[in-house]
Design a protein around this motif. Structure first.
Motif, short mmCIF file in Angstrom:
data_model
loop_
_atom_site.label_atom_id
_atom_site.label_comp_id
_atom_site.label_asym_id
_atom_site.label_seq_id
_atom_site.Cartn_x
_atom_site.Cartn_y
_atom_site.Cartn_z
N VAL A 33 0.70 -1.51 0.07
CA VAL A 33 0.21 -0.21 0.00
C VAL A 33 0.90 1.36 0.04
O VAL A 33 0.47 1.99 -0.72
CB VAL A 33 -0.89 0.13 1.51
CG1 VAL A 33 -1.38 1.29 1.31
CG2 VAL A 33 -1.94 -1.01 0.35
N VAL A 34 2.07 1.35 0.91
CA VAL A 34 2.64 2.18 1.02
C VAL A 34 3.62 2.99 -0.27
O VAL A 34 3.84 3.37 -0.76
CB VAL A 34 3.67 2.28 2.03
CG1 VAL A 34 4.36 3.29 2.18
CG2 VAL A 34 3.57 1.98 3.73
N ALA A 35 4.21 1.20 -1.39
CA ALA A 35 4.42 1.48 -2.20
C ALA A 35 3.51 1.98 -3.35
O ALA A 35 4.69 2.87 -4.16
CB ALA A 35 4.84 0.24 -2.75
N PHE A 36 2.34 1.81 -3.42
CA PHE A 36 0.83 2.04 -4.40
C PHE A 36 1.04 3.69 -4.21
O PHE A 36 1.23 3.74 -5.28
CB PHE A 36 -0.05 1.95 -3.67
CG PHE A 36 -0.80 1.93 -5.13
CD1 PHE A 36 -0.79 1.48 -6.43
CD2 PHE A 36 -1.71 2.62 -4.70
CE1 PHE A 36 -2.17 2.25 -7.13
CE2 PHE A 36 -2.81 3.28 -5.21
CZ PHE A 36 -2.88 2.54 -7.35
N LEU A 37 1.41 4.42 -2.89
CA LEU A 37 1.07 5.82 -2.67
C LEU A 37 2.35 6.28 -2.34
O LEU A 37 2.28 7.76 -3.05
CB LEU A 37 0.69 5.86 -1.02
CG LEU A 37 -1.11 4.93 -0.83
CD1 LEU A 37 -1.33 5.26 0.01
CD2 LEU A 37 -1.92 6.35 -1.92
N MET A 38 3.51 5.76 -3.36
CA MET A 38 4.77 6.20 -2.62
C MET A 38 5.23 7.35 -4.07
O MET A 38 5.59 8.43 -3.67
CB MET A 38 6.15 5.47 -2.90
CG MET A 38 7.51 5.90 -2.89
SD MET A 38 8.05 7.13 -1.26
CE MET A 38 7.85 5.63 0.05
N ALA A 95 4.71 15.38 -3.12
CA ALA A 95 4.54 16.12 -2.65
C ALA A 95 5.38 16.67 -1.51
O ALA A 95 5.67 17.67 -1.61
CB ALA A 95 3.44 15.78 -1.55
N VAL A 96 6.08 15.99 -1.79
CA VAL A 96 7.43 16.25 -0.73
C VAL A 96 7.97 16.78 -1.68
O VAL A 96 9.32 18.13 -1.00
CB VAL A 96 8.34 15.04 0.72
CG1 VAL A 96 9.14 14.97 1.23
CG2 VAL A 96 7.00 14.32 1.08
N GLY A 97 8.45 16.27 -2.74
CA GLY A 97 9.47 17.08 -3.84
C GLY A 97 8.93 18.24 -4.16
O GLY A 97 10.42 18.55 -4.46
N ASP A 98 8.16 18.79 -4.32
CA ASP A 98 7.63 20.48 -4.03
C ASP A 98 8.53 21.04 -2.89
O ASP A 98 8.96 22.37 -3.08
CB ASP A 98 6.27 20.31 -3.49
CG ASP A 98 5.98 19.78 -4.98
OD1 ASP A 98 5.84 19.74 -6.16
OD2 ASP A 98 4.51 19.43 -5.28
N TYR A 99 8.50 20.00 -1.49
CA TYR A 99 9.46 21.21 -0.66
C TYR A 99 11.27 21.33 -0.34
O TYR A 99 12.17 21.55 -0.80
CB TYR A 99 9.03 20.64 0.95
CG TYR A 99 9.38 21.18 2.06
CD1 TYR A 99 9.12 22.08 2.54
CD2 TYR A 99 10.67 20.06 2.58
CE1 TYR A 99 10.22 22.62 3.56
CE2 TYR A 99 10.69 20.63 3.78
CZ TYR A 99 10.87 22.13 4.40
OH TYR A 99 11.81 22.37 5.77
N SER A 100 11.42 19.39 -0.96
CA SER A 100 12.60 19.08 -0.90
C SER A 100 12.92 18.11 -1.69
O SER A 100 12.70 16.80 -1.37
CB SER A 100 13.10 19.69 0.77
OG SER A 100 14.59 18.57 0.36
N THR A 101 14.05 18.43 -2.96
CA THR A 101 14.00 16.25 -3.23
C THR A 101 15.18 15.86 -2.88
O THR A 101 14.67 14.61 -2.99
CB THR A 101 14.90 17.22 -4.50
OG1 THR A 101 15.99 17.59 -4.53
CG2 THR A 101 13.98 18.08 -5.84
N VAL A 102 15.96 16.03 -2.10
CA VAL A 102 16.90 15.59 -0.66
C VAL A 102 15.38 14.81 0.07
O VAL A 102 16.58 13.71 0.18
CB VAL A 102 17.89 16.66 -0.17
CG1 VAL A 102 18.31 15.89 1.05
CG2 VAL A 102 18.67 16.78 -0.95
N ALA A 103 14.69 15.66 0.38
CA ALA A 103 14.33 14.83 1.62
C ALA A 103 12.97 13.94 0.81
O ALA A 103 12.76 12.75 1.64
CB ALA A 103 12.62 15.94 2.19
N ALA A 104 13.10 14.14 -0.29
CA ALA A 104 11.93 12.83 -1.46
C ALA A 104 12.60 12.23 -1.22
O ALA A 104 11.95 10.47 -1.51
CB ALA A 104 11.31 13.80 -2.53
#
Length: 68
Positions: free
Chosen positions: A21-26, A32-41
């Motif tokens: 399920v998490v892989a499907f939503l990854m 969403a996180v990449g809009d904030y920081s690509t390193v965090a994504a």
């Protein structure tokens, strides 16, 4: 199949379903996180892969220690 093997198979099934399920939503999570920081994504993706193998490694250690 004895009770111990059946319980291990059921636990593995639930772990695989949860990670599936998490892989499907990854992709959505990473975008969403990449809009904030690509390193965090990227860190989230690395954590996901490490967690997948870590859960089974810890389960294997617990099973090995229970047998001794």
């Amino acid at each position: 199949m004895d009770t111990n093997n059946r319980n291990a198979a059921i636990a593995a099934l639930w772990i695989m379903i949860a990670f599936g399920v998490v892989a499907f939503l990854m992709p959505k999570i990473m975008l969403a996180v990449g809009d904030y920081s690509t390193v965090a994504a990227g860190a989230i993706a690395v954590f996901f892969v490490l967690a997948f193998f870590g859960v089974f490694w810890l389960r294997g250690r617990a099973q090995r220690n229970k047998g001794n």
